[in-house]
Design a protein around this motif. Structure first.
Motif, PDB file in Angstrom:
ATOM      1  N   PRO A  50       0.811  -1.213   0.000  1.00 13.51           N
ATOM      2  CA  PRO A  50       0.000   0.000   0.000  1.00 13.51           C
ATOM      3  C   PRO A  50       0.849   1.271   0.000  1.00 13.51           C
ATOM      4  O   PRO A  50       1.973   1.283   0.504  1.00 13.51           O
ATOM      5  CB  PRO A  50      -0.804  -0.109   1.302  1.00 13.51           C
ATOM      6  CG  PRO A  50       0.000  -0.991   2.179  1.00 13.51           C
ATOM      7  CD  PRO A  50       0.709  -1.954   1.255  1.00 13.51           C
ATOM      8  N   ALA A  51       0.290   2.286  -0.603  1.00 16.95           N
ATOM      9  CA  ALA A  51       0.904   3.611  -0.598  1.00 16.95           C
ATOM     10  C   ALA A  51      -0.160   4.566  -0.073  1.00 16.95           C
ATOM     11  O   ALA A  51      -0.832   5.255  -0.846  1.00 16.95           O
ATOM     12  CB  ALA A  51       1.349   3.997  -2.001  1.00 16.95           C
ATOM     13  N   PRO A  52      -0.366   4.583   1.252  1.00 21.72           N
ATOM     14  CA  PRO A  52      -1.464   5.355   1.828  1.00 21.72           C
ATOM     15  C   PRO A  52      -1.432   6.830   1.441  1.00 21.72           C
ATOM     16  O   PRO A  52      -0.387   7.468   1.449  1.00 21.72           O
ATOM     17  CB  PRO A  52      -1.260   5.206   3.339  1.00 21.72           C
ATOM     18  CG  PRO A  52      -0.407   4.002   3.505  1.00 21.72           C
ATOM     19  CD  PRO A  52       0.445   3.936   2.281  1.00 21.72           C
ATOM     20  N   LEU A  53      -2.612   7.326   1.109  1.00 25.13           N
ATOM     21  CA  LEU A  53      -2.799   8.738   0.821  1.00 25.13           C
ATOM     22  C   LEU A  53      -3.707   9.330   1.883  1.00 25.13           C
ATOM     23  O   LEU A  53      -4.595   8.651   2.401  1.00 25.13           O
ATOM     24  CB  LEU A  53      -3.445   8.931  -0.551  1.00 25.13           C
ATOM     25  CG  LEU A  53      -2.647   8.429  -1.749  1.00 25.13           C
ATOM     26  CD1 LEU A  53      -3.483   8.535  -3.020  1.00 25.13           C
ATOM     27  CD2 LEU A  53      -1.360   9.212  -1.892  1.00 25.13           C
ATOM     28  N   ILE A  54      -3.486  10.587   2.210  1.00 24.42           N
ATOM     29  CA  ILE A  54      -4.347  11.282   3.157  1.00 24.42           C
ATOM     30  C   ILE A  54      -5.410  12.015   2.349  1.00 24.42           C
ATOM     31  O   ILE A  54      -5.095  12.843   1.493  1.00 24.42           O
ATOM     32  CB  ILE A  54      -3.553  12.300   4.007  1.00 24.42           C
ATOM     33  CG1 ILE A  54      -2.348  11.651   4.686  1.00 24.42           C
ATOM     34  CG2 ILE A  54      -4.476  12.976   5.019  1.00 24.42           C
ATOM     35  CD1 ILE A  54      -2.653  10.503   5.600  1.00 24.42           C
ATOM     36  N   ASP A  55      -6.659  11.666   2.612  1.00 23.49           N
ATOM     37  CA  ASP A  55      -7.783  12.297   1.934  1.00 23.49           C
ATOM     38  C   ASP A  55      -8.226  13.479   2.787  1.00 23.49           C
ATOM     39  O   ASP A  55      -8.751  13.299   3.885  1.00 23.49           O
ATOM     40  CB  ASP A  55      -8.912  11.282   1.779  1.00 23.49           C
ATOM     41  CG  ASP A  55     -10.078  11.798   0.974  1.00 23.49           C
ATOM     42  OD1 ASP A  55     -10.083  12.998   0.613  1.00 23.49           O
ATOM     43  OD2 ASP A  55     -10.992  11.006   0.700  1.00 23.49           O
ATOM     44  N   LEU A  56      -7.952  14.685   2.304  1.00 23.96           N
ATOM     45  CA  LEU A  56      -8.346  15.872   3.043  1.00 23.96           C
ATOM     46  C   LEU A  56      -9.846  16.124   2.933  1.00 23.96           C
ATOM     47  O   LEU A  56     -10.417  16.875   3.704  1.00 23.96           O
ATOM     48  CB  LEU A  56      -7.555  17.095   2.559  1.00 23.96           C
ATOM     49  CG  LEU A  56      -6.048  17.002   2.797  1.00 23.96           C
ATOM     50  CD1 LEU A  56      -5.351  18.208   2.191  1.00 23.96           C
ATOM     51  CD2 LEU A  56      -5.715  16.860   4.257  1.00 23.96           C
ATOM     52  N   GLY A  57     -10.460  15.473   1.992  1.00 19.00           N
ATOM     53  CA  GLY A  57     -11.905  15.481   1.896  1.00 19.00           C
ATOM     54  C   GLY A  57     -12.507  16.751   1.362  1.00 19.00           C
ATOM     55  O   GLY A  57     -11.825  17.678   0.943  1.00 19.00           O
ATOM     56  N   ARG A  58     -13.797  16.744   1.398  1.00 17.97           N
ATOM     57  CA  ARG A  58     -14.569  17.879   0.921  1.00 17.97           C
ATOM     58  C   ARG A  58     -14.967  18.725   2.115  1.00 17.97           C
ATOM     59  O   ARG A  58     -15.188  18.225   3.206  1.00 17.97           O
ATOM     60  CB  ARG A  58     -15.801  17.360   0.196  1.00 17.97           C
ATOM     61  CG  ARG A  58     -15.421  16.538  -1.010  1.00 17.97           C
ATOM     62  CD  ARG A  58     -16.545  15.714  -1.551  1.00 17.97           C
ATOM     63  NE  ARG A  58     -17.806  16.427  -1.581  1.00 17.97           N
ATOM     64  CZ  ARG A  58     -18.935  15.894  -1.971  1.00 17.97           C
ATOM     65  NH1 ARG A  58     -18.970  14.648  -2.357  1.00 17.97           N
ATOM     66  NH2 ARG A  58     -20.048  16.585  -1.969  1.00 17.97           N
ATOM     67  N   CYS A  59     -15.084  20.027   1.903  1.00 16.02           N
ATOM     68  CA  CYS A  59     -15.539  20.901   2.979  1.00 16.02           C
ATOM     69  C   CYS A  59     -16.447  21.971   2.384  1.00 16.02           C
ATOM     70  O   CYS A  59     -16.402  22.244   1.189  1.00 16.02           O
ATOM     71  CB  CYS A  59     -14.370  21.521   3.730  1.00 16.02           C
ATOM     72  SG  CYS A  59     -13.346  22.647   2.769  1.00 16.02           S
ATOM     73  N   ASN A  60     -17.232  22.563   3.264  1.00 12.30           N
ATOM     74  CA  ASN A  60     -18.125  23.615   2.785  1.00 12.30           C
ATOM     75  C   ASN A  60     -17.349  24.928   2.641  1.00 12.30           C
ATOM     76  O   ASN A  60     -16.179  25.028   3.029  1.00 12.30           O
ATOM     77  CB  ASN A  60     -19.345  23.764   3.706  1.00 12.30           C
ATOM     78  CG  ASN A  60     -18.977  24.181   5.111  1.00 12.30           C
ATOM     79  OD1 ASN A  60     -17.989  24.880   5.323  1.00 12.30           O
ATOM     80  ND2 ASN A  60     -19.769  23.738   6.078  1.00 12.30           N
ATOM     81  N   ILE A  61     -17.996  25.925   2.086  1.00  7.86           N
ATOM     82  CA  ILE A  61     -17.339  27.199   1.814  1.00  7.86           C
ATOM     83  C   ILE A  61     -16.851  27.859   3.099  1.00  7.86           C
ATOM     84  O   ILE A  61     -15.743  28.398   3.150  1.00  7.86           O
ATOM     85  CB  ILE A  61     -18.280  28.144   1.037  1.00  7.86           C
ATOM     86  CG1 ILE A  61     -18.540  27.569  -0.359  1.00  7.86           C
ATOM     87  CG2 ILE A  61     -17.686  29.546   0.922  1.00  7.86           C
ATOM     88  CD1 ILE A  61     -19.649  28.265  -1.111  1.00  7.86           C
ATOM     89  N   ASP A  62     -17.658  27.800   4.160  1.00  5.44           N
ATOM     90  CA  ASP A  62     -17.247  28.428   5.425  1.00  5.44           C
ATOM     91  C   ASP A  62     -15.952  27.816   5.957  1.00  5.44           C
ATOM     92  O   ASP A  62     -15.068  28.532   6.431  1.00  5.44           O
ATOM     93  CB  ASP A  62     -18.347  28.288   6.478  1.00  5.44           C
ATOM     94  CG  ASP A  62     -19.573  29.136   6.156  1.00  5.44           C
ATOM     95  OD1 ASP A  62     -19.434  30.120   5.393  1.00  5.44           O
ATOM     96  OD2 ASP A  62     -20.661  28.807   6.666  1.00  5.44           O
ATOM     97  N   THR A  63     -15.835  26.498   5.862  1.00 10.21           N
ATOM     98  CA  THR A  63     -14.611  25.830   6.323  1.00 10.21           C
ATOM     99  C   THR A  63     -13.427  26.233   5.447  1.00 10.21           C
ATOM    100  O   THR A  63     -12.336  26.489   5.952  1.00 10.21           O
ATOM    101  CB  THR A  63     -14.795  24.304   6.327  1.00 10.21           C
ATOM    102  OG1 THR A  63     -15.873  23.971   7.207  1.00 10.21           O
ATOM    103  CG2 THR A  63     -13.541  23.596   6.785  1.00 10.21           C
ATOM    104  N   ALA A  64     -13.638  26.286   4.146  1.00 11.77           N
ATOM    105  CA  ALA A  64     -12.559  26.684   3.234  1.00 11.77           C
ATOM    106  C   ALA A  64     -12.098  28.108   3.534  1.00 11.77           C
ATOM    107  O   ALA A  64     -10.899  28.389   3.574  1.00 11.77           O
ATOM    108  CB  ALA A  64     -13.013  26.559   1.787  1.00 11.77           C
TER     109      ALA A  64
END
Length: 80
Positions: A50-64
């Protein structure tokens, strides 16, 4: 490398990725940012090497926008 050694190395990689996720969550929480989807990408952990990747995921506009604000504060030196 033997199969047992490959499995150990693979497990170490996944543990390192999990630790990185925990550290990111803690650090981001410390500046008021939560990324709800932050995790280790399970697909990248599949297979014999495995070559693990960190998924930073989706966020809403306020979080961004909050993340942008924190980064700008850090860059300007106002976070100290």
């Amino acid at each position: 490398m033997e199969a047992t050694e490959r499995r150990r190395v693979a497990a170490d990689r996944v543990r390192t990725a999990e630790a990185a996720v925990a550290q990111l969550k803690k650090g981001l929480a410390g500046v008021g940012v939560t990324l709800p989807s932050l995790r280790v990408d399970p697909v990248s952990c599949a297979g014999n090497e495995p070559a693990p990747l960190i998924d930073l995921g989706r966020c809403n506009i306020d979080t961004a926008l909050r993340l942008c604000e924190v980064l700008a504060e850090k860059e300007s030196g106002h976070d100290e």
